[in-house]
Design a protein around this motif. Structure first.
Motif, PDB file in Angstrom:
ATOM      1  N   SER A  98       0.852  -1.183   0.000  1.00  0.00           N
ATOM      2  CA  SER A  98       0.000   0.000   0.000  1.00  0.00           C
ATOM      3  C   SER A  98       0.886   1.231   0.000  1.00  0.00           C
ATOM      4  O   SER A  98       1.611   1.471   0.971  1.00  0.00           O
ATOM      5  CB  SER A  98      -0.906   0.015   1.234  1.00  0.00           C
ATOM      6  OG  SER A  98      -1.499   1.292   1.392  1.00  0.00           O
ATOM      7  N   PRO A  99       0.882   2.036  -1.086  1.00  0.00           N
ATOM      8  CA  PRO A  99       1.742   3.234  -1.117  1.00  0.00           C
ATOM      9  C   PRO A  99       1.462   4.168   0.041  1.00  0.00           C
ATOM     10  O   PRO A  99       2.392   4.759   0.605  1.00  0.00           O
ATOM     11  CB  PRO A  99       1.374   3.871  -2.475  1.00  0.00           C
ATOM     12  CG  PRO A  99       0.861   2.754  -3.302  1.00  0.00           C
ATOM     13  CD  PRO A  99       0.150   1.850  -2.338  1.00  0.00           C
ATOM     14  N   GLU A 100       0.167   4.311   0.436  1.00  0.00           N
ATOM     15  CA  GLU A 100      -0.159   5.215   1.528  1.00  0.00           C
ATOM     16  C   GLU A 100       0.446   4.729   2.839  1.00  0.00           C
ATOM     17  O   GLU A 100       1.075   5.502   3.581  1.00  0.00           O
ATOM     18  CB  GLU A 100      -1.681   5.363   1.674  1.00  0.00           C
ATOM     19  CG  GLU A 100      -2.393   6.027   0.498  1.00  0.00           C
ATOM     20  CD  GLU A 100      -2.644   5.070  -0.659  1.00  0.00           C
ATOM     21  OE1 GLU A 100      -2.349   3.859  -0.485  1.00  0.00           O
ATOM     22  OE2 GLU A 100      -3.108   5.524  -1.711  1.00  0.00           O
ATOM     23  N   LYS A 101       0.259   3.405   3.118  1.00  0.00           N
ATOM     24  CA  LYS A 101       0.797   2.874   4.366  1.00  0.00           C
ATOM     25  C   LYS A 101       2.323   2.926   4.376  1.00  0.00           C
ATOM     26  O   LYS A 101       2.942   3.244   5.390  1.00  0.00           O
ATOM     27  CB  LYS A 101       0.319   1.434   4.567  1.00  0.00           C
ATOM     28  CG  LYS A 101      -1.167   1.320   4.878  1.00  0.00           C
ATOM     29  CD  LYS A 101      -1.549  -0.135   5.127  1.00  0.00           C
ATOM     30  CE  LYS A 101      -3.042  -0.258   5.451  1.00  0.00           C
ATOM     31  NZ  LYS A 101      -3.440  -1.675   5.683  1.00  0.00           N
ATOM     32  N   LEU A 102       2.920   2.603   3.216  1.00  0.00           N
ATOM     33  CA  LEU A 102       4.373   2.622   3.135  1.00  0.00           C
ATOM     34  C   LEU A 102       4.902   4.033   3.337  1.00  0.00           C
ATOM     35  O   LEU A 102       5.877   4.255   4.062  1.00  0.00           O
ATOM     36  CB  LEU A 102       4.824   2.074   1.769  1.00  0.00           C
ATOM     37  CG  LEU A 102       6.304   1.654   1.676  1.00  0.00           C
ATOM     38  CD1 LEU A 102       6.559   0.458   2.577  1.00  0.00           C
ATOM     39  CD2 LEU A 102       6.660   1.302   0.244  1.00  0.00           C
ATOM     40  N   ALA A 103       4.237   5.025   2.720  1.00  0.00           N
ATOM     41  CA  ALA A 103       4.670   6.415   2.868  1.00  0.00           C
ATOM     42  C   ALA A 103       4.510   6.878   4.306  1.00  0.00           C
ATOM     43  O   ALA A 103       5.365   7.573   4.848  1.00  0.00           O
ATOM     44  CB  ALA A 103       3.872   7.313   1.923  1.00  0.00           C
ATOM     45  N   ASP A 139      12.442   1.599   1.516  1.00  0.00           N
ATOM     46  CA  ASP A 139      12.728   2.055   0.151  1.00  0.00           C
ATOM     47  C   ASP A 139      13.005   0.869  -0.766  1.00  0.00           C
ATOM     48  O   ASP A 139      12.586   0.846  -1.929  1.00  0.00           O
ATOM     49  CB  ASP A 139      13.925   3.007   0.152  1.00  0.00           C
ATOM     50  CG  ASP A 139      13.600   4.345   0.806  1.00  0.00           C
ATOM     51  OD1 ASP A 139      12.393   4.635   0.959  1.00  0.00           O
ATOM     52  OD2 ASP A 139      14.530   5.074   1.163  1.00  0.00           O
ATOM     53  N   GLN A 140      13.726  -0.138  -0.219  1.00  0.00           N
ATOM     54  CA  GLN A 140      14.020  -1.320  -1.026  1.00  0.00           C
ATOM     55  C   GLN A 140      12.748  -2.108  -1.305  1.00  0.00           C
ATOM     56  O   GLN A 140      12.546  -2.626  -2.409  1.00  0.00           O
ATOM     57  CB  GLN A 140      15.034  -2.210  -0.294  1.00  0.00           C
ATOM     58  CG  GLN A 140      15.531  -3.379  -1.134  1.00  0.00           C
ATOM     59  CD  GLN A 140      16.242  -2.931  -2.391  1.00  0.00           C
ATOM     60  OE1 GLN A 140      17.102  -2.056  -2.352  1.00  0.00           O
ATOM     61  NE2 GLN A 140      15.877  -3.497  -3.531  1.00  0.00           N
ATOM     62  N   LYS A 141      11.865  -2.164  -0.290  1.00  0.00           N
ATOM     63  CA  LYS A 141      10.578  -2.850  -0.469  1.00  0.00           C
ATOM     64  C   LYS A 141       9.784  -2.174  -1.571  1.00  0.00           C
ATOM     65  O   LYS A 141       9.173  -2.834  -2.424  1.00  0.00           O
ATOM     66  CB  LYS A 141       9.796  -2.820   0.842  1.00  0.00           C
ATOM     67  CG  LYS A 141       8.430  -3.487   0.764  1.00  0.00           C
ATOM     68  CD  LYS A 141       7.724  -3.426   2.118  1.00  0.00           C
ATOM     69  CE  LYS A 141       6.345  -4.076   2.041  1.00  0.00           C
ATOM     70  NZ  LYS A 141       5.648  -4.008   3.355  1.00  0.00           N
ATOM     71  N   LYS A 142       9.801  -0.830  -1.550  1.00  0.00           N
ATOM     72  CA  LYS A 142       9.092  -0.095  -2.595  1.00  0.00           C
ATOM     73  C   LYS A 142       9.730  -0.338  -3.960  1.00  0.00           C
ATOM     74  O   LYS A 142       9.040  -0.588  -4.953  1.00  0.00           O
ATOM     75  CB  LYS A 142       9.101   1.397  -2.270  1.00  0.00           C
ATOM     76  CG  LYS A 142       8.439   2.271  -3.333  1.00  0.00           C
ATOM     77  CD  LYS A 142       8.496   3.732  -2.930  1.00  0.00           C
ATOM     78  CE  LYS A 142       7.920   4.618  -4.025  1.00  0.00           C
ATOM     79  NZ  LYS A 142       7.993   6.052  -3.664  1.00  0.00           N
ATOM     80  N   ASP A 163      11.556  -2.909  -4.900  1.00  0.00           N
ATOM     81  CA  ASP A 163      11.278  -4.275  -5.342  1.00  0.00           C
ATOM     82  C   ASP A 163       9.851  -4.400  -5.863  1.00  0.00           C
ATOM     83  O   ASP A 163       9.587  -5.071  -6.870  1.00  0.00           O
ATOM     84  CB  ASP A 163      11.494  -5.254  -4.186  1.00  0.00           C
ATOM     85  CG  ASP A 163      12.959  -5.341  -3.772  1.00  0.00           C
ATOM     86  OD1 ASP A 163      13.819  -4.923  -4.572  1.00  0.00           O
ATOM     87  OD2 ASP A 163      13.230  -5.825  -2.660  1.00  0.00           O
ATOM     88  N   GLY A 164       8.907  -3.741  -5.141  1.00  0.00           N
ATOM     89  CA  GLY A 164       7.507  -3.790  -5.574  1.00  0.00           C
ATOM     90  C   GLY A 164       7.325  -3.134  -6.927  1.00  0.00           C
ATOM     91  O   GLY A 164       6.597  -3.640  -7.788  1.00  0.00           O
ATOM     92  N   LEU A 165       8.004  -1.978  -7.111  1.00  0.00           N
ATOM     93  CA  LEU A 165       7.892  -1.286  -8.393  1.00  0.00           C
ATOM     94  C   LEU A 165       8.517  -2.113  -9.513  1.00  0.00           C
ATOM     95  O   LEU A 165       8.041  -2.099 -10.651  1.00  0.00           O
ATOM     96  CB  LEU A 165       8.576   0.087  -8.306  1.00  0.00           C
ATOM     97  CG  LEU A 165       7.900   1.119  -7.402  1.00  0.00           C
ATOM     98  CD1 LEU A 165       8.702   2.406  -7.384  1.00  0.00           C
ATOM     99  CD2 LEU A 165       6.485   1.410  -7.878  1.00  0.00           C
ATOM    100  N   ALA A 166       9.607  -2.832  -9.148  1.00  0.00           N
ATOM    101  CA  ALA A 166      10.261  -3.654 -10.171  1.00  0.00           C
ATOM    102  C   ALA A 166       9.347  -4.782 -10.642  1.00  0.00           C
ATOM    103  O   ALA A 166       9.391  -5.189 -11.802  1.00  0.00           O
ATOM    104  CB  ALA A 166      11.564  -4.222  -9.612  1.00  0.00           C
ATOM    105  N   LYS A 167       8.508  -5.278  -9.716  1.00  0.00           N
ATOM    106  CA  LYS A 167       7.604  -6.370 -10.063  1.00  0.00           C
ATOM    107  C   LYS A 167       6.326  -5.875 -10.724  1.00  0.00           C
ATOM    108  O   LYS A 167       5.648  -6.627 -11.416  1.00  0.00           O
ATOM    109  CB  LYS A 167       7.257  -7.166  -8.811  1.00  0.00           C
ATOM    110  CG  LYS A 167       8.434  -7.900  -8.198  1.00  0.00           C
ATOM    111  CD  LYS A 167       8.014  -8.624  -6.920  1.00  0.00           C
ATOM    112  CE  LYS A 167       9.183  -9.338  -6.275  1.00  0.00           C
ATOM    113  NZ  LYS A 167       8.789  -9.991  -5.002  1.00  0.00           N
ATOM    114  N   ALA A 168       5.969  -4.588 -10.467  1.00  0.00           N
ATOM    115  CA  ALA A 168       4.704  -4.053 -10.990  1.00  0.00           C
ATOM    116  C   ALA A 168       4.810  -3.838 -12.501  1.00  0.00           C
ATOM    117  O   ALA A 168       5.877  -3.528 -13.040  1.00  0.00           O
ATOM    118  CB  ALA A 168       4.362  -2.741 -10.296  1.00  0.00           C
ATOM    119  N   LYS A 169       3.702  -3.989 -13.159  1.00  0.00           N
ATOM    120  CA  LYS A 169       3.658  -3.799 -14.602  1.00  0.00           C
ATOM    121  C   LYS A 169       3.036  -2.436 -14.898  1.00  0.00           C
ATOM    122  O   LYS A 169       1.844  -2.230 -14.724  1.00  0.00           O
ATOM    123  CB  LYS A 169       2.840  -4.907 -15.269  1.00  0.00           C
ATOM    124  CG  LYS A 169       2.850  -4.818 -16.797  1.00  0.00           C
ATOM    125  CD  LYS A 169       2.089  -5.980 -17.406  1.00  0.00           C
ATOM    126  CE  LYS A 169       2.115  -5.917 -18.945  1.00  0.00           C
ATOM    127  NZ  LYS A 169       1.365  -7.026 -19.548  1.00  0.00           N
TER     128      LYS A 169
END
Length: 406
Positions: free
Chosen positions: A143-148, A300-303, A305-311
């Motif tokens: 969740s970008p909101e929770k992560l932020a 930041d790495q979690k984000k 990695d998530g962005l790397a997996k997102a299409k």
């Protein structure tokens, strides 16, 4: 997969009676004409036919002086008929063989996706609106909101720890000093004991002197005082014999000197211990700061990695806490061509079934960007309806006073 093969609009907004059958071999449908002639009404009629209108967005869907309006839009898969009257609008959705869909709007909603996205309008959205639009397209493993929010909490905590560390300031520690202070009361007690010992010795010495004096006197009076002499000789012997049990003699001068300097030494020890405490606190804060930094890096790495997996709809597209990014920089700092390319990719991703995009204010595009739009539309087999002021360099459908100019 469907395009518009025919659009017939009667009395909708500024239009009188217009019928457009786009070239199915082309990807660009240019709607030209001067301002106020009905160009925008063409594009709006596409949206109205598929998505409907309401009193807030379109308070007057019927042309002035008319009682009814009608839009007939045909795609390769559907025939959509939207009629407007004073009491509201009606919708009929049919297949090419004439079968009527009982839930016409639901069928259109499934086909439509988010047709209302105008690629140029996307470039004019606020950072937050662009980010919300992008996130609607992408399935992220977080969740970008929770992560932020979690990152901000850690960042604020780290900043507070950093301020505490800076507030301590530079500290000097004297490694030669002990950590335990010297007790003045203990030294005083030792001095008092030595003084008592000295008094005892003095008293004992005084007794010896007295005995000696008495012996001398008694010897002079030996005949009269034989008995008394014997007594004091005995006393003298007893005192002489007990002298070995007396405490040894010591000089109190060193302790007196230590007592004089003990407070200065203790003050130095206290200051040094305070410095040691500050150094320990700094080390503790430094460790906490580094721990928080590691957690922020992990987020930041979690984000990442998530962005790397997102299409994403287009390569190099992403986002940060401030909004959409392209090639690592804010989207709004990209060139106009890059913004247009990204926006078209967004529009294409948002409309996977109805392969139609509408662009209002196409006059904002120069010749190169217009060519870019056509190239991308051709690459993805999309039909782009674009409104321009003027004649569209001779390739457009010109609208004049609500009709197609012959």
């Amino acid at each position: 997969m469907s395009r518009i093969i025919s659009l017939q609009t009667t009395n909708y907004k500024r239009l009188k009676a217009v019928r457009i059958q786009p070239d199915q071999n082309g990807n660009l449908v240019v709607i030209g004409g001067n301002n106020g002639q009905g160009k925008s009404s063409i594009l709006d009629s596409i949206t109205a036919a598929l998505g409907g209108v309401n009193a807030k967005t379109t308070p007057k869907p019927i042309r002035d002086g008319e009682e009814r309006a009608e839009i007939i839009l045909e795609t390769e898969d559907l025939i959509v008929v939207r009629r407007f009257a004073a009491g509201g609008s009606t919708l009929t959705v049919k297949s090419p063989d004439g079968a009527v869909y009982p839930k016409g709007q639901a069928k259109l909603d499934d086909l439509l996706g988010k047709l209302s996205l105008d690629p140029l309008a996307f470039t004019q959205l606020s950072d937050k609106e662009q980010l919300a639009t992008l996130l609607d397209l992408v399935e992220l493993p977080f969740s970008p909101e929770k992560l932020a929010a979690e990152r901000k909490k850690l960042f604020d905590a780290r900043a507070d720890v950093g301020r505490q560390g800076k507030a301590i300031g530079d500290v000097t520690v004297d490694d030669s000093l002990p950590t335990e202070e010297t007790s003045a009361s203990e030294i005083i007690a030792k001095i008092r004991q030595l003084e008592a010992n000295a008094r005892a010795r003095a008293e004992w010495a005084s007794g010896i002197r007295l005995a000696e004096d008495k012996v001398s006197a008694i010897r002079e009076q030996i005949k009269e005082l034989t008995a008394e002499l014997a007594h004091w000789e005995s006393t003298l012997k007893t005192r002489l014999d007990g002298q070995e049990d007396l405490p040894p003699a010591h000089d109190t001068a060193p302790l007196e000197a230590q007592l004089a300097s003990v407070e200065d030494n203790n003050a130095a020890i206290r200051a040094n211990n305070a410095a040691l405490s500050k150094v320990a606190k700094q080390a503790e804060l430094r460790a906490e700061y580094n721990s928080l930094s590691d957690k922020i890096q992990a987020l930041d790495q979690k984000k990442a990695d998530g962005l790397a997996k997102a299409k994403f709809p287009i390569d190099d597209l992403g986002f940060d806490e401030s909004g959409v990014t392209y090639q690592g920089v804010p989207f709004k700092q990209a060139s106009s061509a890059e913004q247009l390319r990204v926006s078209l990719a967004m529009a294409i991703a948002l409309n996977p079934k109805l392969r139609v995009i509408r662009i209002a204010d196409g006059s904002l595009l120069d010749k190169d960007n217009l060519a870019l739009v056509e190239s991308i539309a051709r690459e993805h087999d999309f039909q782009v309806w674009i409104e321009v002021v003027g004649d569209g360099d001779g390739r457009g459908i010109i609208i004049e006073d609500g009709e197609v100019k012959e």
